[in-house]
Write an enzyme that holds these catalytic residues in place. Structure first.
Site, PDB file in Angstrom:
ATOM      1  N   ASP A  17      17.145   0.373  23.812  1.00  0.00           N
ATOM      2  CA  ASP A  17      16.188  -0.098  22.786  1.00  0.00           C
ATOM      3  C   ASP A  17      15.107   0.907  22.360  1.00  0.00           C
ATOM      4  O   ASP A  17      13.924   0.538  22.246  1.00  0.00           O
ATOM      5  CB  ASP A  17      15.487  -1.387  23.273  1.00  0.00           C
ATOM      6  CG  ASP A  17      16.448  -2.536  23.550  1.00  0.00           C
ATOM      7  OD1 ASP A  17      17.659  -2.365  23.352  1.00  0.00           O
ATOM      8  OD2 ASP A  17      15.983  -3.612  23.976  1.00  0.00           O
ATOM      9  N   ASP A  55      18.109  -3.824  20.205  1.00  0.00           N
ATOM     10  CA  ASP A  55      17.611  -5.200  20.115  1.00  0.00           C
ATOM     11  C   ASP A  55      17.769  -5.613  18.642  1.00  0.00           C
ATOM     12  O   ASP A  55      17.319  -4.881  17.749  1.00  0.00           O
ATOM     13  CB  ASP A  55      16.128  -5.192  20.535  1.00  0.00           C
ATOM     14  CG  ASP A  55      15.685  -6.462  21.235  1.00  0.00           C
ATOM     15  OD1 ASP A  55      16.485  -7.071  21.969  1.00  0.00           O
ATOM     16  OD2 ASP A  55      14.509  -6.848  21.050  1.00  0.00           O
ATOM     17  N   HIS A  61      13.951 -15.950  15.227  1.00  0.00           N
ATOM     18  CA  HIS A  61      14.540 -15.944  16.576  1.00  0.00           C
ATOM     19  C   HIS A  61      13.684 -16.765  17.550  1.00  0.00           C
ATOM     20  O   HIS A  61      12.457 -16.808  17.424  1.00  0.00           O
ATOM     21  CB  HIS A  61      14.674 -14.501  17.072  1.00  0.00           C
ATOM     22  CG  HIS A  61      15.494 -14.371  18.304  1.00  0.00           C
ATOM     23  ND1 HIS A  61      14.948 -14.086  19.536  1.00  0.00           N
ATOM     24  CD2 HIS A  61      16.827 -14.515  18.500  1.00  0.00           C
ATOM     25  CE1 HIS A  61      15.925 -14.044  20.432  1.00  0.00           C
ATOM     26  NE2 HIS A  61      17.074 -14.292  19.833  1.00  0.00           N
ATOM     27  N   HIS A  89       9.961  -8.969  16.127  1.00  0.00           N
ATOM     28  CA  HIS A  89      10.318  -7.555  16.331  1.00  0.00           C
ATOM     29  C   HIS A  89      11.821  -7.375  16.182  1.00  0.00           C
ATOM     30  O   HIS A  89      12.593  -8.315  16.368  1.00  0.00           O
ATOM     31  CB  HIS A  89       9.879  -7.094  17.736  1.00  0.00           C
ATOM     32  CG  HIS A  89      10.620  -7.795  18.826  1.00  0.00           C
ATOM     33  ND1 HIS A  89      10.259  -9.050  19.277  1.00  0.00           N
ATOM     34  CD2 HIS A  89      11.720  -7.446  19.536  1.00  0.00           C
ATOM     35  CE1 HIS A  89      11.110  -9.429  20.216  1.00  0.00           C
ATOM     36  NE2 HIS A  89      12.008  -8.482  20.397  1.00  0.00           N
ATOM     37  N   LYS A 114      22.228  -6.580  20.805  1.00  0.00           N
ATOM     38  CA  LYS A 114      21.989  -7.751  21.659  1.00  0.00           C
ATOM     39  C   LYS A 114      20.830  -8.559  21.114  1.00  0.00           C
ATOM     40  O   LYS A 114      20.004  -8.034  20.366  1.00  0.00           O
ATOM     41  CB  LYS A 114      21.711  -7.305  23.091  1.00  0.00           C
ATOM     42  CG  LYS A 114      20.475  -6.425  23.202  1.00  0.00           C
ATOM     43  CD  LYS A 114      20.268  -5.933  24.611  1.00  0.00           C
ATOM     44  CE  LYS A 114      19.027  -5.093  24.736  1.00  0.00           C
ATOM     45  NZ  LYS A 114      17.780  -5.796  24.442  1.00  0.00           N
ATOM     46  N   CYS A 159      13.760  -4.884  29.257  1.00  0.00           N
ATOM     47  CA  CYS A 159      15.181  -4.642  28.993  1.00  0.00           C
ATOM     48  C   CYS A 159      15.805  -3.616  29.934  1.00  0.00           C
ATOM     49  O   CYS A 159      16.973  -3.749  30.309  1.00  0.00           O
ATOM     50  CB  CYS A 159      15.379  -4.292  27.530  1.00  0.00           C
ATOM     51  SG  CYS A 159      15.059  -5.729  26.474  1.00  0.00           S
TER      52      CYS A 159
HETATM   53  C1  VGL Z   1      12.314  -6.045  24.869  1.00  0.00           C
HETATM   54  C2  VGL Z   1      10.823  -7.768  24.786  1.00  0.00           C
HETATM   55  C3  VGL Z   1      11.544  -8.371  23.768  1.00  0.00           C
HETATM   56  C4  VGL Z   1      12.711  -4.746  25.501  1.00  0.00           C
HETATM   57  C5  VGL Z   1      13.062  -6.635  23.869  1.00  0.00           C
HETATM   58  O1  VGL Z   1      13.469  -3.971  24.868  1.00  0.00           O
HETATM   59  O2  VGL Z   1      12.262  -4.476  26.639  1.00  0.00           O
HETATM   60  N1  VGL Z   1      11.213  -6.630  25.336  1.00  0.00           N
HETATM   61  N2  VGL Z   1      12.657  -7.787  23.325  1.00  0.00           N
HETATM   62 ZN    ZN Z   2      13.643  -8.581  21.623  1.00  0.00          ZN
END
Ligand code: VGL
Ligand code: ZN
Length: 211
Positions: A17, A55, A61, A89, A114, A159
Protein backbone atom coordinates in the site's frame (compact mmCIF):
# COMPACT_ATOMS: atom_id res chain seq x y z
CA UNK A 1 19.76 -10.79 11.71
CA UNK A 2 23.35 -9.62 11.68
CA UNK A 3 24.25 -11.40 8.43
CA UNK A 4 23.38 -10.33 4.91
CA UNK A 5 20.53 -12.07 3.16
CA UNK A 6 20.78 -12.50 -0.58
CA UNK A 7 17.32 -12.85 -2.16
CA UNK A 8 16.93 -16.21 -3.89
CA UNK A 9 14.48 -17.67 -6.39
CA UNK A 10 11.93 -18.62 -3.71
CA UNK A 11 11.97 -15.21 -1.96
CA UNK A 12 9.48 -12.43 -2.70
CA UNK A 13 9.38 -8.77 -1.75
CA UNK A 14 5.80 -7.82 -0.85
CA UNK A 15 5.27 -4.05 -0.91
CA UNK A 16 2.16 -2.99 0.98
CA UNK A 17 0.00 0.00 0.00
CA UNK A 18 2.58 2.67 -0.94
CA UNK A 19 -0.20 4.92 -2.20
CA UNK A 20 -0.74 8.67 -2.24
CA UNK A 21 -3.43 8.67 0.45
CA UNK A 22 -0.98 7.10 2.93
CA UNK A 23 1.75 9.66 2.15
CA UNK A 24 2.04 13.27 3.36
CA UNK A 25 -0.78 15.29 1.77
CA UNK A 26 -3.02 12.21 1.49
CA UNK A 27 -6.32 11.69 3.31
CA UNK A 28 -4.93 9.03 5.68
CA UNK A 29 -1.35 10.24 5.72
CA UNK A 30 1.13 8.11 7.61
CA UNK A 31 3.83 10.28 9.15
CA UNK A 32 6.87 10.23 6.83
CA UNK A 33 5.18 7.60 4.67
CA UNK A 34 6.95 8.87 1.56
CA UNK A 35 10.37 8.21 3.11
CA UNK A 36 10.03 4.51 2.31
CA UNK A 37 9.95 5.10 -1.46
CA UNK A 38 13.71 5.28 -2.20
CA UNK A 39 14.42 2.34 0.11
CA UNK A 40 11.72 0.24 -1.53
CA UNK A 41 12.99 1.14 -5.01
CA UNK A 42 16.41 -0.21 -4.01
CA UNK A 43 14.84 -3.36 -2.56
CA UNK A 44 12.78 -3.92 -5.72
CA UNK A 45 16.05 -4.04 -7.65
CA UNK A 46 17.47 -6.66 -5.28
CA UNK A 47 14.61 -9.19 -5.37
CA UNK A 48 13.83 -11.58 -8.22
CA UNK A 49 10.13 -11.43 -7.41
CA UNK A 50 8.14 -8.39 -6.37
CA UNK A 51 4.44 -8.23 -5.45
CA UNK A 52 2.62 -4.98 -4.66
CA UNK A 53 -0.68 -4.50 -2.87
CA UNK A 54 -3.07 -1.63 -3.49
CA UNK A 55 -5.81 -0.61 -1.03
CA UNK A 56 -8.79 -0.18 -3.39
CA UNK A 57 -12.09 0.82 -1.80
CA UNK A 58 -15.41 1.67 -3.46
CA UNK A 59 -16.98 5.02 -2.46
CA UNK A 60 -19.12 4.54 0.64
CA UNK A 61 -16.90 1.73 1.95
CA UNK A 62 -17.84 0.29 5.36
CA UNK A 63 -14.43 1.27 6.81
CA UNK A 64 -15.05 4.97 6.12
CA UNK A 65 -16.23 7.07 9.07
CA UNK A 66 -18.32 9.14 6.63
CA UNK A 67 -20.38 6.05 5.73
CA UNK A 68 -21.53 5.71 9.36
CA UNK A 69 -21.58 9.43 10.17
CA UNK A 70 -18.92 8.53 12.74
CA UNK A 71 -15.60 9.98 13.82
CA UNK A 72 -12.42 8.84 12.08
CA UNK A 73 -10.07 6.76 14.29
CA UNK A 74 -12.90 5.45 16.49
CA UNK A 75 -14.09 1.86 16.37
CA UNK A 76 -17.49 0.29 15.59
CA UNK A 77 -18.87 -3.25 15.46
CA UNK A 78 -19.52 -4.68 12.02
CA UNK A 79 -20.81 -8.21 11.22
CA UNK A 80 -17.29 -9.63 11.46
CA UNK A 81 -16.18 -7.76 14.60
CA UNK A 82 -14.50 -4.48 15.55
CA UNK A 83 -13.61 -2.15 12.72
CA UNK A 84 -11.63 1.07 13.04
CA UNK A 85 -13.23 3.91 11.09
CA UNK A 86 -10.93 5.81 8.75
CA UNK A 87 -11.15 8.97 6.72
CA UNK A 88 -12.23 8.20 3.12
CA UNK A 89 -9.06 6.89 1.45
CA UNK A 90 -7.84 4.94 -1.56
CA UNK A 91 -11.14 5.29 -3.39
CA UNK A 92 -11.03 3.33 -6.65
CA UNK A 93 -9.90 5.43 -9.59
CA UNK A 94 -8.82 8.46 -7.56
CA UNK A 95 -5.39 10.08 -7.36
CA UNK A 96 -5.21 9.06 -3.69
CA UNK A 97 -5.47 5.40 -4.63
CA UNK A 98 -2.55 5.61 -7.09
CA UNK A 99 0.88 4.42 -6.09
CA UNK A 100 3.33 7.13 -4.99
CA UNK A 101 4.67 8.63 -8.22
CA UNK A 102 8.26 7.93 -7.21
CA UNK A 103 7.73 4.19 -6.84
CA UNK A 104 9.39 2.23 -9.66
CA UNK A 105 6.71 -0.30 -10.55
CA UNK A 106 8.28 -1.74 -13.68
CA UNK A 107 9.65 -4.92 -12.10
CA UNK A 108 6.51 -5.85 -10.18
CA UNK A 109 5.08 -9.24 -11.19
CA UNK A 110 1.73 -8.90 -9.42
CA UNK A 111 -0.37 -5.99 -8.22
CA UNK A 112 -2.98 -7.30 -5.80
CA UNK A 113 -5.95 -5.08 -4.97
CA UNK A 114 -7.78 -5.49 -1.69
CA UNK A 115 -10.64 -3.89 0.24
CA UNK A 116 -12.85 -3.73 -2.85
CA UNK A 117 -15.92 -5.25 -1.17
CA UNK A 118 -18.10 -2.57 0.35
CA UNK A 119 -19.23 -4.43 3.51
CA UNK A 120 -15.79 -5.67 4.52
CA UNK A 121 -12.35 -4.15 5.03
CA UNK A 122 -9.10 -5.89 4.15
CA UNK A 123 -5.92 -4.88 5.95
CA UNK A 124 -4.14 -8.14 5.23
CA UNK A 125 -2.89 -9.06 1.77
CA UNK A 126 -4.11 -12.63 2.45
CA UNK A 127 -7.51 -12.35 4.14
CA UNK A 128 -10.22 -9.76 4.44
CA UNK A 129 -10.97 -8.53 7.96
CA UNK A 130 -13.48 -11.35 8.58
CA UNK A 131 -10.34 -13.57 8.57
CA UNK A 132 -12.21 -16.04 6.34
CA UNK A 133 -12.46 -14.49 2.87
CA UNK A 134 -9.21 -15.08 0.99
CA UNK A 135 -7.62 -12.64 -1.45
CA UNK A 136 -5.95 -15.45 -3.40
CA UNK A 137 -2.41 -14.32 -2.56
CA UNK A 138 -1.44 -17.46 -0.60
CA UNK A 139 -2.42 -19.66 -3.54
CA UNK A 140 -0.53 -17.44 -5.98
CA UNK A 141 2.65 -17.48 -3.92
CA UNK A 142 2.46 -21.25 -3.35
CA UNK A 143 1.76 -21.90 -7.03
CA UNK A 144 4.91 -19.99 -7.90
CA UNK A 145 7.03 -21.78 -5.29
CA UNK A 146 7.63 -18.60 -3.28
CA UNK A 147 8.36 -19.48 0.33
CA UNK A 148 9.94 -16.55 2.12
CA UNK A 149 8.30 -13.13 2.12
CA UNK A 150 9.97 -9.80 2.88
CA UNK A 151 7.30 -7.23 3.73
CA UNK A 152 7.56 -3.45 3.75
CA UNK A 153 5.36 -0.42 3.10
CA UNK A 154 2.40 1.27 4.81
CA UNK A 155 1.34 1.02 7.46
CA UNK A 156 3.58 -1.12 9.71
CA UNK A 157 0.93 -1.56 12.41
CA UNK A 158 -2.04 -2.26 10.14
CA UNK A 159 -1.69 -3.65 6.64
CA UNK A 160 1.97 -4.71 6.98
CA UNK A 161 1.45 -6.40 10.38
CA UNK A 162 -1.82 -8.12 9.44
CA UNK A 163 -0.19 -9.40 6.24
CA UNK A 164 2.85 -10.63 8.19
CA UNK A 165 0.69 -12.49 10.73
CA UNK A 166 -1.47 -14.08 8.03
CA UNK A 167 1.66 -14.97 6.05
CA UNK A 168 2.84 -16.98 9.07
CA UNK A 169 -0.63 -18.52 9.43
CA UNK A 170 -0.35 -19.63 5.79
CA UNK A 171 3.02 -21.27 6.44
CA UNK A 172 5.40 -18.74 4.86
CA UNK A 173 8.61 -17.50 6.40
CA UNK A 174 8.06 -13.79 7.00
CA UNK A 175 10.51 -10.95 7.46
CA UNK A 176 9.39 -7.33 7.99
CA UNK A 177 11.79 -4.61 6.88
CA UNK A 178 10.98 -1.98 9.47
CA UNK A 179 12.99 0.93 8.06
CA UNK A 180 11.15 0.51 4.74
CA UNK A 181 7.81 0.77 6.57
CA UNK A 182 6.04 3.53 8.54
CA UNK A 183 3.29 3.24 11.16
CA UNK A 184 -0.01 4.98 11.91
CA UNK A 185 0.50 4.23 15.65
CA UNK A 186 -3.04 4.61 16.96
CA UNK A 187 -3.34 4.04 20.76
CA UNK A 188 -0.11 2.02 20.97
CA UNK A 189 -0.86 -0.03 17.87
CA UNK A 190 2.76 -0.11 16.71
CA UNK A 191 4.15 -1.64 19.93
CA UNK A 192 1.24 -4.13 20.02
CA UNK A 193 1.77 -5.12 16.38
CA UNK A 194 5.52 -5.60 16.86
CA UNK A 195 4.97 -7.82 19.91
CA UNK A 196 2.37 -9.91 18.08
CA UNK A 197 4.62 -10.31 15.07
CA UNK A 198 7.58 -11.43 17.18
CA UNK A 199 5.34 -13.93 19.00
CA UNK A 200 4.16 -15.33 15.66
CA UNK A 201 7.73 -15.88 14.44
CA UNK A 202 7.97 -12.87 12.13
CA UNK A 203 11.56 -11.60 11.88
CA UNK A 204 11.84 -7.83 12.25
CA UNK A 205 14.91 -6.40 10.58
CA UNK A 206 16.23 -3.58 8.39
CA UNK A 207 16.69 -3.29 4.65
CA UNK A 208 20.49 -3.03 4.91
CA UNK A 209 20.50 -6.72 5.78
CA UNK A 210 19.52 -7.44 2.20
CA UNK A 211 22.39 -7.50 -0.26
C1 VGL B 1 -4.44 0.71 5.87
C2 VGL B 1 -5.97 1.61 7.30
C3 VGL B 1 -6.96 1.50 6.34
C4 VGL B 1 -3.02 0.29 5.64
C5 VGL B 1 -5.41 0.58 4.90
O1 VGL B 1 -2.59 0.21 4.47
O2 VGL B 1 -2.30 0.05 6.64
N1 VGL B 1 -4.73 1.21 7.08
N2 VGL B 1 -6.66 0.98 5.15
ZN1 ZN C 1 -8.11 1.01 3.60
Amino acid sequence: MSFKVTPMEDDALVVIDVQNDFCPGGSLAVSKGDEVVPLINTLMGQFRHVVLTQDWHPAGHSSFASTHKGQPFTSIKLDYGDQTLWPDHCVQGTKGAEFHAGLKLTGAELILRKGFRKPIDSYSAFYENDKVTRTGLAGYLRDRGLKRLFLCGLATDFCVAWSALDGRREGFQVVVLEDASRAIDLNGSLAAARAEMVKAGVALTASDHIG
